[in-house]
Design a protein around this motif. Structure first.
Motif, PDB file in Angstrom:
ATOM      1  N   ASN A  20      47.648  40.497  38.740  1.00 33.66           N
ATOM      2  CA  ASN A  20      46.972  40.079  37.507  1.00 33.66           C
ATOM      3  C   ASN A  20      45.627  39.422  37.812  1.00 33.66           C
ATOM      4  OD1 ASN A  20      49.117  41.005  35.968  1.00 33.66           O
ATOM      5  ND2 ASN A  20      50.140  39.011  35.927  1.00 33.66           N
ATOM      6  N   ARG A  21      45.589  38.644  38.888  1.00 33.35           N
ATOM      7  CA  ARG A  21      44.336  38.000  39.294  1.00 33.35           C
ATOM      8  C   ARG A  21      43.310  39.054  39.704  1.00 33.35           C
ATOM      9  NH1 ARG A  21      40.249  34.720  38.779  1.00 33.35           N
ATOM     10  NH2 ARG A  21      39.343  34.013  40.757  1.00 33.35           N
ATOM     11  N   ALA A  22      43.751  40.097  40.394  1.00 33.68           N
ATOM     12  CA  ALA A  22      42.836  41.173  40.784  1.00 33.68           C
ATOM     13  C   ALA A  22      42.230  41.837  39.549  1.00 33.68           C
ATOM     14  CB  ALA A  22      43.573  42.203  41.640  1.00 33.68           C
ATOM     15  N   VAL A  23      43.046  42.062  38.525  1.00 30.22           N
ATOM     16  CA  VAL A  23      42.545  42.671  37.290  1.00 30.22           C
ATOM     17  C   VAL A  23      41.475  41.785  36.652  1.00 30.22           C
ATOM     18  CG1 VAL A  23      43.159  43.371  34.951  1.00 30.22           C
ATOM     19  CG2 VAL A  23      44.648  43.993  36.874  1.00 30.22           C
ATOM     20  N   GLU A  24      41.710  40.482  36.644  1.00 32.26           N
ATOM     21  CA  GLU A  24      40.719  39.549  36.080  1.00 32.26           C
ATOM     22  C   GLU A  24      39.385  39.646  36.827  1.00 32.26           C
ATOM     23  OE1 GLU A  24      42.301  35.636  36.209  1.00 32.26           O
ATOM     24  OE2 GLU A  24      44.009  36.077  34.899  1.00 32.26           O
ATOM     25  N   LEU A  25      39.456  39.744  38.149  1.00 30.72           N
ATOM     26  CA  LEU A  25      38.233  39.772  38.953  1.00 30.72           C
ATOM     27  C   LEU A  25      37.453  41.075  38.790  1.00 30.72           C
ATOM     28  CD1 LEU A  25      39.545  38.169  42.281  1.00 30.72           C
ATOM     29  CD2 LEU A  25      38.065  37.101  40.570  1.00 30.72           C
ATOM     30  N   MET A  26      38.158  42.170  38.515  1.00 31.71           N
ATOM     31  CA  MET A  26      37.468  43.459  38.434  1.00 31.71           C
ATOM     32  C   MET A  26      36.962  43.793  37.034  1.00 31.71           C
ATOM     33  SD  MET A  26      40.594  46.281  38.487  1.00 31.71           S
ATOM     34  CE  MET A  26      41.447  45.619  39.899  1.00 31.71           C
ATOM     35  N   GLN A  27      37.394  43.061  36.009  1.00 35.29           N
ATOM     36  CA  GLN A  27      37.064  43.425  34.632  1.00 35.29           C
ATOM     37  C   GLN A  27      35.564  43.498  34.368  1.00 35.29           C
ATOM     38  OE1 GLN A  27      39.279  40.632  32.238  1.00 35.29           O
ATOM     39  NE2 GLN A  27      40.996  42.043  31.973  1.00 35.29           N
ATOM     40  N   GLU A  28      34.822  42.538  34.882  1.00 38.00           N
ATOM     41  CA  GLU A  28      33.379  42.516  34.626  1.00 38.00           C
ATOM     42  C   GLU A  28      32.706  43.755  35.210  1.00 38.00           C
ATOM     43  OE1 GLU A  28      29.429  39.768  35.611  1.00 38.00           O
ATOM     44  OE2 GLU A  28      31.440  39.045  36.109  1.00 38.00           O
ATOM     45  N   HIS A  29      33.107  44.144  36.409  1.00 32.45           N
ATOM     46  CA  HIS A  29      32.522  45.331  37.038  1.00 32.45           C
ATOM     47  C   HIS A  29      32.840  46.577  36.224  1.00 32.45           C
ATOM     48  CE1 HIS A  29      31.573  42.945  40.550  1.00 32.45           C
ATOM     49  NE2 HIS A  29      32.834  42.588  40.672  1.00 32.45           N
ATOM     50  N   VAL A  30      34.061  46.682  35.741  1.00 32.62           N
ATOM     51  CA  VAL A  30      34.494  47.861  35.005  1.00 32.62           C
ATOM     52  C   VAL A  30      33.742  47.978  33.687  1.00 32.62           C
ATOM     53  CG1 VAL A  30      36.448  48.972  33.865  1.00 32.62           C
ATOM     54  CG2 VAL A  30      36.764  47.871  36.093  1.00 32.62           C
ATOM     55  N   ARG A  31      33.628  46.890  32.956  1.00 31.17           N
ATOM     56  CA  ARG A  31      32.999  46.942  31.627  1.00 31.17           C
ATOM     57  C   ARG A  31      31.520  47.332  31.714  1.00 31.17           C
ATOM     58  NH1 ARG A  31      36.281  41.977  30.360  1.00 31.17           N
ATOM     59  NH2 ARG A  31      38.040  42.735  29.119  1.00 31.17           N
ATOM     60  N   LEU A  42      40.237  47.453  28.704  1.00 30.53           N
ATOM     61  CA  LEU A  42      41.175  47.571  29.807  1.00 30.53           C
ATOM     62  C   LEU A  42      42.566  47.097  29.388  1.00 30.53           C
ATOM     63  CD1 LEU A  42      38.965  46.129  32.669  1.00 30.53           C
ATOM     64  CD2 LEU A  42      39.281  48.510  32.033  1.00 30.53           C
ATOM     65  N   GLY A  43      43.564  47.590  30.093  1.00 34.58           N
ATOM     66  CA  GLY A  43      44.916  47.074  29.893  1.00 34.58           C
ATOM     67  C   GLY A  43      45.841  47.994  29.131  1.00 34.58           C
ATOM     68  N   GLY A  44      45.319  49.096  28.585  1.00 35.66           N
ATOM     69  CA  GLY A  44      46.191  50.028  27.884  1.00 35.66           C
ATOM     70  C   GLY A  44      46.964  50.895  28.865  1.00 35.66           C
ATOM     71  N   PHE A  45      47.892  51.669  28.329  1.00 41.34           N
ATOM     72  CA  PHE A  45      48.665  52.570  29.180  1.00 41.34           C
ATOM     73  C   PHE A  45      47.850  53.796  29.582  1.00 41.34           C
ATOM     74  CE2 PHE A  45      52.056  50.064  27.329  1.00 41.34           C
ATOM     75  CZ  PHE A  45      52.935  49.911  28.399  1.00 41.34           C
ATOM     76  N   GLY A  46      46.793  54.067  28.833  1.00 35.70           N
ATOM     77  CA  GLY A  46      45.910  55.179  29.156  1.00 35.70           C
ATOM     78  C   GLY A  46      44.500  54.848  28.727  1.00 35.70           C
ATOM     79  N   GLY A  47      43.511  55.389  29.441  1.00 32.06           N
ATOM     80  CA  GLY A  47      42.126  55.209  29.041  1.00 32.06           C
ATOM     81  C   GLY A  47      41.769  56.176  27.928  1.00 32.06           C
ATOM     82  N   LEU A  48      40.939  55.737  27.020  1.00 27.89           N
ATOM     83  CA  LEU A  48      40.583  56.547  25.848  1.00 27.89           C
ATOM     84  C   LEU A  48      39.096  56.880  25.864  1.00 27.89           C
ATOM     85  CD1 LEU A  48      42.551  54.537  23.118  1.00 27.89           C
ATOM     86  CD2 LEU A  48      43.321  56.536  24.409  1.00 27.89           C
ATOM     87  N   GLY A 113      48.711  47.659  50.960  1.00 28.18           N
ATOM     88  CA  GLY A 113      49.873  47.096  51.642  1.00 28.18           C
ATOM     89  C   GLY A 113      50.185  45.694  51.166  1.00 28.18           C
ATOM     90  N   LYS A 114      49.129  44.915  50.903  1.00 26.39           N
ATOM     91  CA  LYS A 114      49.295  43.555  50.385  1.00 26.39           C
ATOM     92  C   LYS A 114      48.204  43.286  49.379  1.00 26.39           C
ATOM     93  CE  LYS A 114      49.440  38.665  51.789  1.00 26.39           C
ATOM     94  NZ  LYS A 114      50.659  38.386  51.017  1.00 26.39           N
ATOM     95  N   MET A 115      48.567  42.747  48.242  1.00 18.98           N
ATOM     96  CA  MET A 115      47.612  42.473  47.175  1.00 18.98           C
ATOM     97  C   MET A 115      46.777  41.239  47.511  1.00 18.98           C
ATOM     98  SD  MET A 115      46.454  43.467  44.244  1.00 18.98           S
ATOM     99  CE  MET A 115      47.733  44.598  43.676  1.00 18.98           C
ATOM    100  N   VAL A 116      45.515  41.471  47.814  1.00 16.96           N
ATOM    101  CA  VAL A 116      44.548  40.385  48.003  1.00 16.96           C
ATOM    102  C   VAL A 116      43.514  40.548  46.910  1.00 16.96           C
ATOM    103  CG1 VAL A 116      42.889  39.326  49.561  1.00 16.96           C
ATOM    104  CG2 VAL A 116      44.951  40.426  50.499  1.00 16.96           C
ATOM    105  N   PRO A 117      43.559  39.737  45.871  1.00 15.18           N
ATOM    106  CA  PRO A 117      42.713  39.967  44.698  1.00 15.18           C
ATOM    107  C   PRO A 117      41.239  40.129  45.008  1.00 15.18           C
ATOM    108  CG  PRO A 117      44.366  38.300  44.198  1.00 15.18           C
ATOM    109  CD  PRO A 117      44.482  38.594  45.667  1.00 15.18           C
TER     110      PRO A 117
END
Length: 350
Positions: A20-31, A42-48, A113-117
């Protein structure tokens, strides 16, 4: 774990909170990649993504998928993760561009292998940068933590691109004719192909370290090997829309030997003059240190040309000038000739 307590997903090696922390950190880049047509967030089951009403007469969707391959091993060794995402995008969007498609959106798949946000955010920032260069939106993806499947410090990265082209503008080889000219667009280096051979030669056989400064490269070996794959969409799309491009070949696995024939209609071949473009030093470094035969080099690597464009002979000067104005290094590399659907080299490969 305290005696008597049941196992948890975290105890098994999957940290949902870190995800969840990784998602928070990447949101700005994605938008930052969003473009008209993107629906929702972001956060839906599919992109529209919605095609603009009335813009297309007979739209054809073109999809492509690819990964970064063993180039990722260089990122692991250097602990640098902000560029391989560009490669993931490039390998997909350059492929769909070959069929005349404008890239619309992209999704990535990242297995760690290991989630590092912070590391995941670096990787996705690279994906977002690739999307920005390609003009497409990053509308979704998946990050999977897979302990016991990948080593803790390693990951795999793949992507999926979708573009659109009018049916009548689809590049399918039917516009290629004898006498047309082949322009070669310079690559940025190895791109994302041939790294199993490159690593074997340079790291294992020659014994170079990634921080080794090599005069022929003008920088450290690791910097050269991590140079991202060039994305050609912004330069080629305007010419595609004007009908100036008759065919495109993305030079990936299979090199200059196996990729050009994929776009040639029956009865035609492509002749490439190897004297018409400079081969970047990294390829000679690999060839000399590994004693790699010339035909193997041209079948494995792009040898300095990341994309080939087939154009009418009368359009050479203006197309070349426009590509150069868009930032490409362009060479008149060859021509279309009658033949058996293969690449002929001048001089021959020996």
């Amino acid at each position: 774990m305290v005696a008597g307590e049941g196992l948890t997903y975290a105890a098994a090696g999957v940290d949902i909170a870190a995800g969840n922390r990784a998602v928070e950190l990447m949101q700005e880049h994605v938008r930052r990649t969003f473009r008209p047509g993107v629906l929702g967030d972001l956060g839906g089951f599919g992109g529209l993504f919605a095609l603009e009403p009335g813009r297309y007469r007979q739209p054809v969707l073109v999809a492509g998928t690819d990964g970064v391959g063993t180039k990722l091993k260089i990122a692991f060794l250097m602990d640098r993760h902000d560029t391989v995402g560009i490669d993931a995008v490039a390998m997909c969007v350059n492929d769909i561009l070959v069929q005349g498609a404008e890239p619309l959106f992209f999704l990535d798949y990242l297995a760690v292998g290991k989630m590092v946000p912070e590391k995941v955010a670096q990787i996705v920032a690279g994906v977002a940068e690739g999307c920005r260069r390609a003009g497409c939106a990053l509308i979704g993806g998946e990050t999977a933590e897979m302990p016991g499947f990948y080593p803790e410090d390693e990951y795999d990265l793949a992507g999926f691109a979708v573009g659109v082209v009018e049916r009548e503008e689809l590049l399918d080889g039917s516009r290629i004719r004898p006498g047309q000219v082949v322009l070669g667009l310079a690559s940025s280096g190895l791109h994302s192909n041939g790294f199993s051979l490159a690593r074997r030669v340079l790291l294992a056989e020659a014994g170079y370290t990634l921080d080794r400064q090599l005069p022929e490269l003008g920088r450290a070996l690791g910097e050269e090997l991590l140079e991202p794959t060039r994305i050609y969409a912004a330069s080629l799309l305007p010419l595609l829309k004007e009908g100036l491009i008759k065919g495109l070949a993305h030079i990936t696995g299979g090199g200059l030997v196996e990729n050009p024939p994929r776009i040639l209609p029956r009865g035609l071949s492509m002749r490439l003059d190897r004297r018409s473009w400079p081969v970047p030093p990294v390829f000679r470094l690999i060839q000399e240190n590994g004693k790699v035969p010339e035909p193997e080099m041209y079948r494995t690597f792009n040898m300095g040309l990341g994309m080939l464009a087939v154009i009418a002979a009368g359009d050479v000067d203006r197309v070349k000038a426009r590509l150069e104005a868009a930032g490409e290094e362009v060479f008149v590399a060859g021509e279309i000739i009658p033949g058996r659907g293969e690449v002929e080299f001048v001089p021959d490969l020996i």
